[in-house]
Design a protein around this motif. Structure first.
Motif: not given
Length: 75
Positions: A23-35, A44-49
Motif C-alpha cells: 500500500g501507499s499514502v501521499p506525503t509532503g514534498s522533498s522528504p529528507y529522512s525517514i525512520a 522529516v522534510y528539510f525544506n518545510t522544517n
C-alpha cells in the motif's frame, strides 16, 4: 508517497528478493529522512522544517497519524 512493501510472502519464509507493494499514502514534498519504529514511520522534510508520522499497522492502507512544523526541526 510513502510505500509499504510485503516482505513476508509466507509467515515462515521471508521473500526478500521479490517484495510486493502492499500500500501507499501521499506525503509532503522533498522528504529528507525517514525512520521506522514499530508500526510507525517518521518522515522529516528539510525544506518545510516539518515532521509527519504515519501509522503502518495496516500496510495495505497506511495513514497519516499527525504532523508538526517548526523552525526547531532544522538543526
Amino acid at each position: 508517497s510513502l510505500k509499504a512493501f510485503d516482505l513476508l510472502s509466507t509467515p515462515i519464509t521471508p521473500n526478500l528478493s521479490c517484495p510486493s507493494l502492499a500500500g501507499s499514502v501521499p506525503t509532503g514534498s522533498s522528504p529528507y529522512s525517514i525512520a521506522v519504529s514499530g508500526n510507525y514511520a517518521y518522515v522529516v522534510y528539510f525544506n518545510t522544517n516539518s515532521l509527519e508520522v504515519f501509522n503502518l499497522s495496516n500496510p495495505i492502507s497506511p495513514t497519516l497519524s499527525g504532523s508538526v512544523s517548526s523552525s526547531k526541526l532544522n538543526c
